[in-house]
Scaffold this motif. Structure first.
Motif, PDB file in Angstrom:
ATOM      1  N   ALA A 235      10.256  11.277  14.207  1.00 15.84           N
ATOM      2  CA  ALA A 235       9.118   9.708  13.623  1.00 15.84           C
ATOM      3  C   ALA A 235       7.580  10.401  13.441  1.00 15.84           C
ATOM      4  O   ALA A 235       7.372  11.740  14.093  1.00 15.84           O
ATOM      5  CB  ALA A 235       8.792   9.418  14.621  1.00 15.84           C
ATOM      6  N   TRP A 236       6.757  10.052  12.887  1.00 14.31           N
ATOM      7  CA  TRP A 236       5.120  10.206  12.527  1.00 14.31           C
ATOM      8  C   TRP A 236       4.162   9.105  13.053  1.00 14.31           C
ATOM      9  O   TRP A 236       4.905   8.105  12.923  1.00 14.31           O
ATOM     10  CB  TRP A 236       5.263  10.317  11.085  1.00 14.31           C
ATOM     11  N   PRO A 237       2.855   9.221  12.931  1.00 11.25           N
ATOM     12  CA  PRO A 237       2.118   8.611  13.741  1.00 11.25           C
ATOM     13  C   PRO A 237       2.013   7.085  11.713  1.00 11.25           C
ATOM     14  O   PRO A 237       2.038   7.759  10.818  1.00 11.25           O
ATOM     15  CB  PRO A 237       0.861   8.860  13.340  1.00 11.25           C
ATOM     16  N   GLU A 238       1.792   6.552  12.509  1.00 10.24           N
ATOM     17  CA  GLU A 238       2.565   5.136  11.934  1.00 10.24           C
ATOM     18  C   GLU A 238       0.782   5.182  10.247  1.00 10.24           C
ATOM     19  O   GLU A 238       1.105   5.414   9.373  1.00 10.24           O
ATOM     20  CB  GLU A 238       1.774   3.746  12.375  1.00 10.24           C
ATOM     21  N   GLU A 239      -0.288   5.663  10.925  1.00 10.03           N
ATOM     22  CA  GLU A 239      -1.010   6.125   9.930  1.00 10.03           C
ATOM     23  C   GLU A 239      -1.172   7.041   8.495  1.00 10.03           C
ATOM     24  O   GLU A 239      -1.301   7.003   8.060  1.00 10.03           O
ATOM     25  CB  GLU A 239      -2.600   6.677  10.046  1.00 10.03           C
ATOM     26  N   ARG A 240      -0.510   7.948   9.086  1.00  9.98           N
ATOM     27  CA  ARG A 240       0.714   9.154   7.796  1.00  9.98           C
ATOM     28  C   ARG A 240       1.319   8.425   7.363  1.00  9.98           C
ATOM     29  O   ARG A 240       1.301   8.888   6.124  1.00  9.98           O
ATOM     30  CB  ARG A 240       0.726  10.484   9.021  1.00  9.98           C
ATOM     31  N   VAL A 241       2.535   7.907   7.448  1.00  5.60           N
ATOM     32  CA  VAL A 241       3.194   7.178   7.558  1.00  5.60           C
ATOM     33  C   VAL A 241       2.825   6.112   5.957  1.00  5.60           C
ATOM     34  O   VAL A 241       2.735   6.648   4.354  1.00  5.60           O
ATOM     35  CB  VAL A 241       3.589   6.102   8.284  1.00  5.60           C
ATOM     36  N   ILE A 242       1.643   5.668   6.424  1.00  7.20           N
ATOM     37  CA  ILE A 242       0.917   4.822   5.667  1.00  7.20           C
ATOM     38  C   ILE A 242       0.186   5.503   4.199  1.00  7.20           C
ATOM     39  O   ILE A 242       0.621   5.499   3.304  1.00  7.20           O
ATOM     40  CB  ILE A 242      -0.023   3.330   6.092  1.00  7.20           C
ATOM     41  N   ASP A 243      -0.380   6.544   4.599  1.00  3.12           N
ATOM     42  CA  ASP A 243      -0.796   7.241   3.852  1.00  3.12           C
ATOM     43  C   ASP A 243      -0.147   7.853   2.812  1.00  3.12           C
ATOM     44  O   ASP A 243       0.011   8.090   1.706  1.00  3.12           O
ATOM     45  CB  ASP A 243      -1.536   8.450   4.654  1.00  3.12           C
ATOM     46  N   TRP A 244       1.196   8.412   2.982  1.00  2.00           N
ATOM     47  CA  TRP A 244       2.530   8.725   2.589  1.00  2.00           C
ATOM     48  C   TRP A 244       3.180   7.255   1.295  1.00  2.00           C
ATOM     49  O   TRP A 244       2.858   8.000  -0.117  1.00  2.00           O
ATOM     50  CB  TRP A 244       3.800   9.177   3.046  1.00  2.00           C
ATOM     51  N   VAL A 245       3.612   6.918   1.789  1.00  3.34           N
ATOM     52  CA  VAL A 245       3.516   5.376   0.854  1.00  3.34           C
ATOM     53  C   VAL A 245       2.789   4.654   0.128  1.00  3.34           C
ATOM     54  O   VAL A 245       2.639   5.191  -0.167  1.00  3.34           O
ATOM     55  CB  VAL A 245       4.092   4.214   1.882  1.00  3.34           C
ATOM     56  N   ILE A 246       1.069   5.219   0.102  1.00  6.15           N
ATOM     57  CA  ILE A 246       0.421   5.337  -0.628  1.00  6.15           C
ATOM     58  C   ILE A 246       0.610   5.973  -1.999  1.00  6.15           C
ATOM     59  O   ILE A 246       0.506   5.529  -2.883  1.00  6.15           O
ATOM     60  CB  ILE A 246      -1.184   4.615   0.046  1.00  6.15           C
ATOM     61  N   LYS A 247       0.611   7.210  -0.960  1.00  3.99           N
ATOM     62  CA  LYS A 247       0.943   7.849  -2.958  1.00  3.99           C
ATOM     63  C   LYS A 247       2.076   8.100  -3.078  1.00  3.99           C
ATOM     64  O   LYS A 247       2.158   8.260  -4.141  1.00  3.99           O
ATOM     65  CB  LYS A 247       0.995   9.289  -1.607  1.00  3.99           C
ATOM     66  N   TRP A 249       3.212   4.940  -3.857  1.00  5.98           N
ATOM     67  CA  TRP A 249       3.151   3.760  -4.174  1.00  5.98           C
ATOM     68  C   TRP A 249       1.954   4.232  -5.878  1.00  5.98           C
ATOM     69  O   TRP A 249       2.611   3.784  -6.949  1.00  5.98           O
ATOM     70  CB  TRP A 249       2.728   2.272  -3.696  1.00  5.98           C
ATOM     71  N   GLU A 250       1.350   4.578  -5.343  1.00  4.96           N
ATOM     72  CA  GLU A 250       0.661   5.507  -6.547  1.00  4.96           C
ATOM     73  C   GLU A 250       1.315   5.810  -7.311  1.00  4.96           C
ATOM     74  O   GLU A 250       0.906   5.177  -8.531  1.00  4.96           O
ATOM     75  CB  GLU A 250      -0.904   5.236  -5.863  1.00  4.96           C
ATOM     76  N   MET A 259       6.759  -1.114  -9.263  1.00  3.42           N
ATOM     77  CA  MET A 259       6.351  -1.672  -7.999  1.00  3.42           C
ATOM     78  C   MET A 259       5.120  -3.169  -8.186  1.00  3.42           C
ATOM     79  O   MET A 259       5.128  -3.120  -8.850  1.00  3.42           O
ATOM     80  CB  MET A 259       5.789  -0.599  -6.968  1.00  3.42           C
ATOM     81  N   PRO A 260       4.622  -3.599  -6.887  1.00  4.95           N
ATOM     82  CA  PRO A 260       4.055  -4.584  -7.372  1.00  4.95           C
ATOM     83  C   PRO A 260       2.425  -4.200  -6.686  1.00  4.95           C
ATOM     84  O   PRO A 260       2.325  -3.174  -6.567  1.00  4.95           O
ATOM     85  CB  PRO A 260       3.786  -5.176  -5.047  1.00  4.95           C
ATOM     86  N   ASN A 261       1.957  -4.834  -7.645  1.00  5.96           N
ATOM     87  CA  ASN A 261       0.131  -4.809  -7.906  1.00  5.96           C
ATOM     88  C   ASN A 261      -0.486  -4.834  -6.084  1.00  5.96           C
ATOM     89  O   ASN A 261      -1.191  -3.932  -6.056  1.00  5.96           O
ATOM     90  CB  ASN A 261      -0.304  -5.626  -8.754  1.00  5.96           C
ATOM     91  N   ASP A 262      -0.588  -5.154  -5.440  1.00  5.56           N
ATOM     92  CA  ASP A 262      -1.053  -5.430  -4.456  1.00  5.56           C
ATOM     93  C   ASP A 262      -0.121  -4.821  -3.256  1.00  5.56           C
ATOM     94  O   ASP A 262       1.094  -4.490  -2.912  1.00  5.56           O
ATOM     95  CB  ASP A 262      -0.343  -6.989  -3.668  1.00  5.56           C
ATOM     96  N   PHE A 263      -0.434  -3.382  -2.770  1.00  7.22           N
ATOM     97  CA  PHE A 263      -0.419  -2.339  -1.466  1.00  7.22           C
ATOM     98  C   PHE A 263       0.557  -3.480  -0.190  1.00  7.22           C
ATOM     99  O   PHE A 263       1.677  -2.784   0.034  1.00  7.22           O
ATOM    100  CB  PHE A 263      -0.846  -0.925  -1.445  1.00  7.22           C
ATOM    101  N   GLY A 264       0.174  -4.552   0.434  1.00  6.65           N
ATOM    102  CA  GLY A 264       0.416  -4.450   0.779  1.00  6.65           C
ATOM    103  C   GLY A 264       1.714  -5.389   0.911  1.00  6.65           C
ATOM    104  O   GLY A 264       2.760  -5.258   2.125  1.00  6.65           O
ATOM    105  N   GLN A 265       1.340  -5.928  -0.170  1.00  4.90           N
ATOM    106  CA  GLN A 265       3.085  -6.565  -0.583  1.00  4.90           C
ATOM    107  C   GLN A 265       4.358  -5.292  -0.050  1.00  4.90           C
ATOM    108  O   GLN A 265       5.422  -5.145  -0.219  1.00  4.90           O
ATOM    109  CB  GLN A 265       3.108  -6.949  -2.360  1.00  4.90           C
ATOM    110  N   PHE A 266       3.609  -4.682  -1.280  1.00  2.00           N
ATOM    111  CA  PHE A 266       5.010  -3.393  -1.271  1.00  2.00           C
ATOM    112  C   PHE A 266       5.143  -2.604  -0.026  1.00  2.00           C
ATOM    113  O   PHE A 266       6.280  -2.151   0.336  1.00  2.00           O
ATOM    114  CB  PHE A 266       4.006  -2.274  -2.570  1.00  2.00           C
ATOM    115  N   TYR A 267       4.103  -2.591   0.501  1.00  2.00           N
ATOM    116  CA  TYR A 267       4.117  -1.860   2.457  1.00  2.00           C
ATOM    117  C   TYR A 267       5.227  -3.038   2.651  1.00  2.00           C
ATOM    118  O   TYR A 267       5.992  -2.687   3.970  1.00  2.00           O
ATOM    119  CB  TYR A 267       3.054  -1.590   3.001  1.00  2.00           C
ATOM    120  N   ARG A 268       5.015  -3.668   2.925  1.00  2.00           N
ATOM    121  CA  ARG A 268       6.254  -5.407   3.785  1.00  2.00           C
ATOM    122  C   ARG A 268       7.144  -5.709   3.061  1.00  2.00           C
ATOM    123  O   ARG A 268       8.626  -5.147   4.247  1.00  2.00           O
ATOM    124  CB  ARG A 268       5.053  -6.729   3.233  1.00  2.00           C
TER     125      ARG A 268
END
Length: 334
Positions: A235-247, A249-250, A259-268
């Motif tokens: 397990a990893w801290p949520e902020e690191r997970v979000i960072d990796w998922v952003i990378k 997604w980009e 992939m959706p243009n909106d990262f919020g939708q992608f993370y959901r």
């Protein structure tokens, strides 16, 4: 107890001994997985071959067709998968290239994680770019539902002996419908289906080595990302997970993945896909213990349960499911 399959395997390898210069005395278990498959390592006296992996897949339980097909697909996509050197389809044996014995799980720490996960992102995007419909089985509504049903049957029922009220059963089925609706609305790609730290090997070239891909399907684009960063074994801290998922997604958007243009939708989507997987995994880990006598996976249930509770609590329509999940905690402070 005699191991007749091991005897049959030895006989098969003896037939390959000369051509591969196998040192039969070095045959030793390499690993086993949650299925009926098991793996052995054997050394060759020819340094060009080095060590090799032998897969034992009883054909009545684990036919080799899917492994052979997906291995070729992933190799053509540019991923580092085991080379298939010899095959015995009838008896269920393969002689494979050896990707080493260092898993991502063994190598991951707070310093190494960024680099290792970046390599995993690159491999994931390569695989998804190669995707075509009608090549792999479809991750359809029936399969998603069948997987989710493992949660009430094996985890709540067989493992916890937890009787559900009519209202709770309805709440679970309603949550399942919402989850499946989200999953099916996502873009479809090749899905490894177990793309996590135990199935990625640290390799010197074309890292990571990718194994255990025979259950691959054509399905939701966030599935493998959820396997990777909501991993049942680390397990990893949520902020690191979000960072990796952003990378991820980009990188995916840059090369044209849907992939959706909106990262919020992608993370959901990532979260809801992860929830489907975690509910399934709770059922599978319970089934591995109660049906197959494999106790080791029980220790991984608390982390998976916490992932599921955290996600369900973040979405108001999933709050009733969160309450049911919370009621299954063995330790109220878990």
């Amino acid at each position: 107890m005699t191991d007749s399959r091991l005897d049959t395997l030895r006989n098969w390898l003896t037939g390959l001994e000369a051509s591969w210069q196998l040192d039969m005395s070095t045959l030793a278990p390499a690993s086993a997985d949650a299925s009926f498959r098991r793996y052995f390592r054997i050394h060759s006296k020819n340094p060009d071959f080095g060590s090799l992996i032998v897969m034992d897949a009883p054909p009545q339980y684990e036919p080799l067709d899917a492994f052979l097909k997906v291995d070729l697909l992933l190799e053509e996509a540019g991923l580092y998968v085991p080379k298939i050197y010899e095959k015995n389809i009838v008896e269920g044996f393969l002689l494979l290239g050896d990707l080493g014995n260092q898993t991502y799980l063994a190598a991951l720490n707070s310093e190494s994680a960024d680099g290792l996960y970046q390599d995993a992102i690159d491999a994931l995007v390569k695989m998804q770019l190669a995707s075509q419909s009608d090549v792999l089985p479809n991750y359809d509504q029936a399969l998603l539902q069948r997987e989710l049903n493992l949660f009430p049957e094996w985890y709540l029922g067989k493992h916890l002996h937890l009787p559900l009220t009519v209202a709770q059963d309805l709440q679970i089925q309603n949550a399942f419908s919402l989850i499946i609706k989200n999953n099916l609305a996502q873009a479809k790609v090749y899905v490894h289906r177990d793309f996590h730290s135990r199935n990625l090997m640290v390799t010197e070239k074309n890292n990571p080595g990718v194994i255990d891909f025979q259950d691959a399907v054509y399905g939701p684009i966030t599935y493998d990302a959820a396997s990777l960063w909501r991993d049942a074994y680390i397990a990893w801290p949520e902020e690191r997970v979000i960072d990796w998922v952003i990378k991820y997604w980009e990188e995916g958007r840059k090369v044209g993945l849907a992939m959706p243009n909106d990262f919020g939708q992608f993370y959901r989507d990532f979260e809801w896909m992860g929830l489907q997987r975690h509910l399934k995994v709770l059922g599978i880990f319970a089934r591995l213990f109660h049906r197959d006598g494999k106790e080791a996976y029980l220790k991984d249930i608390p982390l998976v349960l916490e992932y599921a509770i955290a996600t369900a609590n973040r979405y108001i329509e999933l709050k009733p499911l969160a309450r049911i999940l919370e009621s299954t905690r063995r330790d109220p402070d878990a």
